[in-house]
Scaffold this motif. Structure first.
Motif, PDB file in Angstrom:
ATOM      1  N   LEU A 177      23.808  80.423 -32.824  1.00 54.57           N
ATOM      2  CA  LEU A 177      23.602  81.591 -33.346  1.00 54.57           C
ATOM      3  C   LEU A 177      22.898  82.127 -34.444  1.00 54.57           C
ATOM      4  N   LEU A 178      22.891  81.389 -35.455  1.00 52.88           N
ATOM      5  CA  LEU A 178      22.270  81.122 -36.846  1.00 52.88           C
ATOM      6  C   LEU A 178      20.605  80.972 -36.417  1.00 52.88           C
ATOM      7  N   MET A 179      20.386  80.109 -35.709  1.00 52.85           N
ATOM      8  CA  MET A 179      18.962  79.966 -35.169  1.00 52.85           C
ATOM      9  C   MET A 179      18.375  81.226 -34.522  1.00 52.85           C
ATOM     10  N   LEU A 180      18.979  81.641 -33.441  1.00 52.90           N
ATOM     11  CA  LEU A 180      18.696  82.914 -32.893  1.00 52.90           C
ATOM     12  C   LEU A 180      18.603  84.042 -33.533  1.00 52.90           C
ATOM     13  N   ILE A 181      19.479  84.377 -34.804  1.00 55.38           N
ATOM     14  CA  ILE A 181      19.309  85.228 -35.646  1.00 55.38           C
ATOM     15  C   ILE A 181      18.012  85.374 -36.607  1.00 55.38           C
ATOM     16  N   TRP A 182      17.707  84.023 -36.925  1.00 55.49           N
ATOM     17  CA  TRP A 182      16.601  83.799 -37.808  1.00 55.49           C
ATOM     18  C   TRP A 182      15.251  84.037 -37.244  1.00 55.49           C
ATOM     19  N   ASN A 183      15.242  83.334 -35.905  1.00 57.62           N
ATOM     20  CA  ASN A 183      14.009  83.544 -35.245  1.00 57.62           C
ATOM     21  C   ASN A 183      13.624  84.829 -34.532  1.00 57.62           C
ATOM     22  N   ILE A 184      14.606  85.539 -34.289  1.00 60.24           N
ATOM     23  CA  ILE A 184      14.563  87.011 -33.725  1.00 60.24           C
ATOM     24  C   ILE A 184      13.955  87.838 -34.992  1.00 60.24           C
ATOM     25  N   TYR A 185      14.455  87.642 -36.133  1.00 61.12           N
ATOM     26  CA  TYR A 185      14.252  88.396 -37.724  1.00 61.12           C
ATOM     27  C   TYR A 185      12.511  88.149 -37.755  1.00 61.12           C
ATOM     28  N   ARG A 215      -0.107  84.580 -48.870  1.00 62.37           N
ATOM     29  CA  ARG A 215      -0.465  85.550 -47.808  1.00 62.37           C
ATOM     30  C   ARG A 215      -1.019  85.072 -46.460  1.00 62.37           C
ATOM     31  N   GLU A 216      -2.077  84.286 -46.838  1.00 60.52           N
ATOM     32  CA  GLU A 216      -2.911  83.522 -45.791  1.00 60.52           C
ATOM     33  C   GLU A 216      -1.874  82.467 -45.166  1.00 60.52           C
ATOM     34  N   VAL A 217      -1.170  81.806 -45.718  1.00 65.91           N
ATOM     35  CA  VAL A 217      -0.314  80.920 -45.258  1.00 65.91           C
ATOM     36  C   VAL A 217       0.728  81.712 -44.055  1.00 65.91           C
ATOM     37  N   GLN A 218       1.392  82.583 -44.798  1.00 61.96           N
ATOM     38  CA  GLN A 218       2.262  83.261 -43.977  1.00 61.96           C
ATOM     39  C   GLN A 218       1.880  84.069 -42.867  1.00 61.96           C
ATOM     40  N   ARG A 219       0.389  84.565 -42.959  1.00 63.45           N
ATOM     41  CA  ARG A 219      -0.208  85.148 -41.656  1.00 63.45           C
ATOM     42  C   ARG A 219      -0.466  84.098 -40.578  1.00 63.45           C
ATOM     43  N   THR A 220      -0.688  82.809 -41.212  1.00 61.27           N
ATOM     44  CA  THR A 220      -0.763  81.926 -40.107  1.00 61.27           C
ATOM     45  C   THR A 220       0.253  81.339 -39.427  1.00 61.27           C
ATOM     46  N   ALA A 221       1.497  81.415 -40.235  1.00 67.65           N
ATOM     47  CA  ALA A 221       2.862  81.130 -39.508  1.00 67.65           C
ATOM     48  C   ALA A 221       3.358  82.389 -38.711  1.00 67.65           C
ATOM     49  N   LEU A 222       3.090  83.216 -39.041  1.00 69.95           N
ATOM     50  CA  LEU A 222       3.573  84.601 -38.326  1.00 69.95           C
ATOM     51  C   LEU A 222       2.689  84.749 -36.909  1.00 69.95           C
ATOM     52  N   GLN A 223       1.530  84.241 -36.791  1.00 72.26           N
ATOM     53  CA  GLN A 223       0.734  84.174 -35.551  1.00 72.26           C
ATOM     54  C   GLN A 223       1.276  83.537 -34.474  1.00 72.26           C
ATOM     55  N   ARG A 224       2.117  82.521 -34.651  1.00 70.77           N
ATOM     56  CA  ARG A 224       2.710  81.816 -33.765  1.00 70.77           C
ATOM     57  C   ARG A 224       3.900  82.928 -33.007  1.00 70.77           C
ATOM     58  N   PHE A 225       4.597  83.924 -33.654  1.00 73.88           N
ATOM     59  CA  PHE A 225       5.391  84.577 -33.076  1.00 73.88           C
ATOM     60  C   PHE A 225       4.981  86.186 -32.870  1.00 73.88           C
ATOM     61  N   GLN A 226       3.752  86.133 -32.587  1.00 76.22           N
ATOM     62  CA  GLN A 226       3.005  87.433 -32.174  1.00 76.22           C
ATOM     63  C   GLN A 226       2.724  87.300 -30.676  1.00 76.22           C
ATOM     64  N   GLY A 227       3.129  88.236 -29.977  1.00 76.50           N
ATOM     65  CA  GLY A 227       2.558  88.390 -28.476  1.00 76.50           C
ATOM     66  C   GLY A 227       3.051  87.628 -27.632  1.00 76.50           C
ATOM     67  N   PHE A 228       2.350  86.982 -26.504  1.00 78.42           N
ATOM     68  CA  PHE A 228       2.737  86.013 -25.534  1.00 78.42           C
ATOM     69  C   PHE A 228       2.929  84.602 -26.445  1.00 78.42           C
ATOM     70  N   THR A 229       2.343  84.426 -27.480  1.00 80.19           N
ATOM     71  CA  THR A 229       2.343  83.067 -28.324  1.00 80.19           C
ATOM     72  C   THR A 229       3.988  83.018 -28.839  1.00 80.19           C
ATOM     73  N   ALA A 230       4.543  84.177 -29.054  1.00 79.81           N
ATOM     74  CA  ALA A 230       5.988  84.194 -29.643  1.00 79.81           C
ATOM     75  C   ALA A 230       6.998  83.578 -28.340  1.00 79.81           C
ATOM     76  N   ILE A 231       6.737  83.916 -27.049  1.00 79.55           N
ATOM     77  CA  ILE A 231       7.410  83.313 -26.006  1.00 79.55           C
ATOM     78  C   ILE A 231       7.501  82.006 -25.945  1.00 79.55           C
ATOM     79  N   LEU A 232       6.136  81.499 -26.028  1.00 78.61           N
ATOM     80  CA  LEU A 232       6.079  79.891 -26.155  1.00 78.61           C
ATOM     81  C   LEU A 232       6.665  79.226 -27.079  1.00 78.61           C
TER      82      LEU A 232
END
Length: 368
Positions: free
Chosen positions: A178-186, A213-230
Motif C-alpha cells: 500500500l505504501l509503494m502504491l501511494i508513493w508511486n501514484i503521487y 531541477r534537471e535531475v528531477q525532470r529526468t526522473a519524472l520522464q519515466r512517469f509520464q505518458g505510456f512510459t509511466a505504465i512500463l
C-alpha cells in the motif's frame, strides 16, 4: 508440473539470483558506496535476497525428495521463510521511499532522508517482523507447524489461528504494498502536472537548483505518458505478480476447513514465483540501476589505472643487469644519505665554493 521440474526451476533461479546479488554487493562494497542511503538499502536487499536464495535452494531439494531431513531443520526453514519475504518487501518499500523523496523534495532530500534515519527504518522493519512472527517462534499450541510438500518447508498451520494469519499478512504484505502504491501514484500525479507547477520556476534562481531541477525532470520522464505504465509495471507489477499468490494461498488456508484446500500444482507454482523474486529484484533494482553500473565502471577503471601505473613503473625501473644507474645506487654514492641528506650535502658544497670566492671559470680551468 512435476516435482523435478519445480526443483530445477527453483535451484536454477536461486543460483543465478545469488550470483547477481553478489555482483551488486561487491560493486557497492568495493566502491565504498554503502554509506549512502541508496547503497545501504541495496546492500541490505542483496543480503536478504541471498538468504532467500539459500532457503529456495533447500526447498527445491526438499520438494524433489518429498520429505524433510529433520523436523527441526524443517521448522527453522519455515520460520526463516516466514521472516525473510516480509523483510524484502519492506526493503523494497524503503527503496521506493528513497525515489519518492528524491523526486518530490529534491532540494530537501539530504535533510529528510539521512543514512541514520534509513538505518532506523530498517531496524524498525526487523523489529516489526520479529514481533509479528514471535507466536511462531515461541510455538504456541494453536500455531503448530507441519511439513508442506507444496513449499518444501514446515510453515505454521494457518487455519488453526486465522486472526494471526490476517495480522501477519497485513503487516508483511498489505502495508508495504500500500505504501509503494501511494508513493508511486503521487509521483505519477506530479509527472502529469509537472509543467504547470509554479514551484519549478523557483529552481532557476541558483546554479545548484538548476541542476536539481534537471535531475528531477529526468526522473519524472519515466512517469509520464505510456512510459509511466512500463515503469510502474516493472516496479510494482513484478512485486504483485511474484508475491501476491503466496499470501493469497496463506489467507485461503487460514479460512479453509479442509486439510489441503489448494492443489499441489498451484502451491508449486506460487513457490516458484516466490523464489524467482530475488532474480527480478536483482535485475530491476541492481543491474538496471544506473548508480550500480556507474559504481562498478568507476571501480573497474580505477583498478585498471592502478595496474597501468604499476606496469609503467616496473617498465621504467632498471633491470638487475642494466648499466643504467638507479636512484638507490646514486644515494649509496653519497654515503647512504636520504634525499634530504643529499640536498643538504650539495648545498653545503655550494656554500663552501662560494665562501672561498672561486668563480665558475676558475673552477672550470682548475678541473681542466
Amino acid at each position: 508440473m512435476s516435482a523435478m521440474l519445480v526443483t530445477i526451476l527453483i535451484c536454477f533461479s536461486t543460483s543465478v539470483s545469488a550470483f547477481l546479488h553478489f555482483y551488486v554487493a561487491f560493486a557497492l562494497i568495493a566502491s565504498k558506496k554503502t554509506c549512502t542511503v541508496s547503497g545501504f538499502l541495496l546492500l541490505h536487499l542483496s543480503v536478504c535476497s541471498t538468504v532467500t536464495c539459500i532457503l529456495g535452494f533447500q526447498a527445491g531439494f526438499t520438494i524433489s525428495r518429498s520429505s524433510s531431513l529433520s523436523l527441526f531443520l524443517c521448522q527453522v526453514h519455515g520460520y526463516f521463510t516466514e521472516i525473510i519475504h516480509p523483510l524484502v518487501l519492506w526493503n523494497l518499500a524503503f527503496v521506493h521511499l528513497d525515489r519518492f523523496i528524491s523526486i518530490v523534495h529534491p532540494l530537501r532530500y539530504s535533510s529528510l532522508l539521512t543514512l541514520r534515519r534509513v538505518v532506523l527504518l530498517v531496524v524498525f522493519s526487523w523489529i516489526l517482523i520479529l514481533l509479528s512472527t514471535s507466536p511462531t517462534l515461541i510455538s504456541r499450541p494453536g500455531l503448530s507447524s507441519n511439513f508442506s510438500i507444496g513449499g518444501g518447508s514446515c510453515p505454521p498451520v494457518w487455519n488453526s489461528a486465522p486472526v494471526y494469519s490476517i495480522i501477519y499478512t497485513f503487516i508483511s504484505y498489505f502495508t508495504p504494498i500500500l505504501l509503494m502504491l501511494i508513493w508511486n501514484i503521487y509521483i505519477v500525479s506530479i509527472a502529469r502536472h509537472h509543467e504547470y507547477r509554479i514551484a519549478n520556476a523557483l529552481f532557476l534562481i541558483t546554479k545548484q537548483a538548476t541542476r536539481v531541477r534537471e535531475v528531477q525532470r529526468t526522473a519524472l520522464q519515466r512517469f509520464q505518458g505510456f512510459t509511466a505504465i512500463l515503469t510502474l509495471g516493472q516496479l510494482l507489477g513484478s512485486i504483485l505478480i511474484l508475491y501476491t499468490p503466496y499470501f493469497t494461498i496463506l489467507i485461503i488456508e487460514a479460512f479453509s476447513t479442509s486439510a489441503s484446500p489448494i492443489p499441489i500444482g498451484v502451491q508449486w507454482t506460487c513457490h516458484v514465483l516466490l523464489y524467482i523474486s530475488p532474480f527480478s529484484n536483482a535485475i530491476i533494482y541492481g543491474i538496471k540501476s544506473r548508480n550500480v553500473r556507474l559504481t562498478l565502471l568507476h571501480y573497474t577503471r580505477k583498478q585498471f589505472y592502478k595496474s597501468e601505473v604499476n606496469r609503467e613503473i616496473s617498465r621504467r625501473s632498471p633491470a638487475p643487469c642494466s648499466r643504467r644507474p638507479s636512484i638507490s645506487s646514486l644515494l649509496s654514492s653519497f654515503g647512504g644519505r636520504s634525499v634530504e641528506g643529499v640536498a643538504a650535502h650539495l648545498h653545503a658544497k655550494l656554500a663552501d665554493i662560494q665562501g672561498k670566492g672561486i668563480s665558475y671559470n676558475e673552477t672550470h680551468k682548475t678541473v681542466e
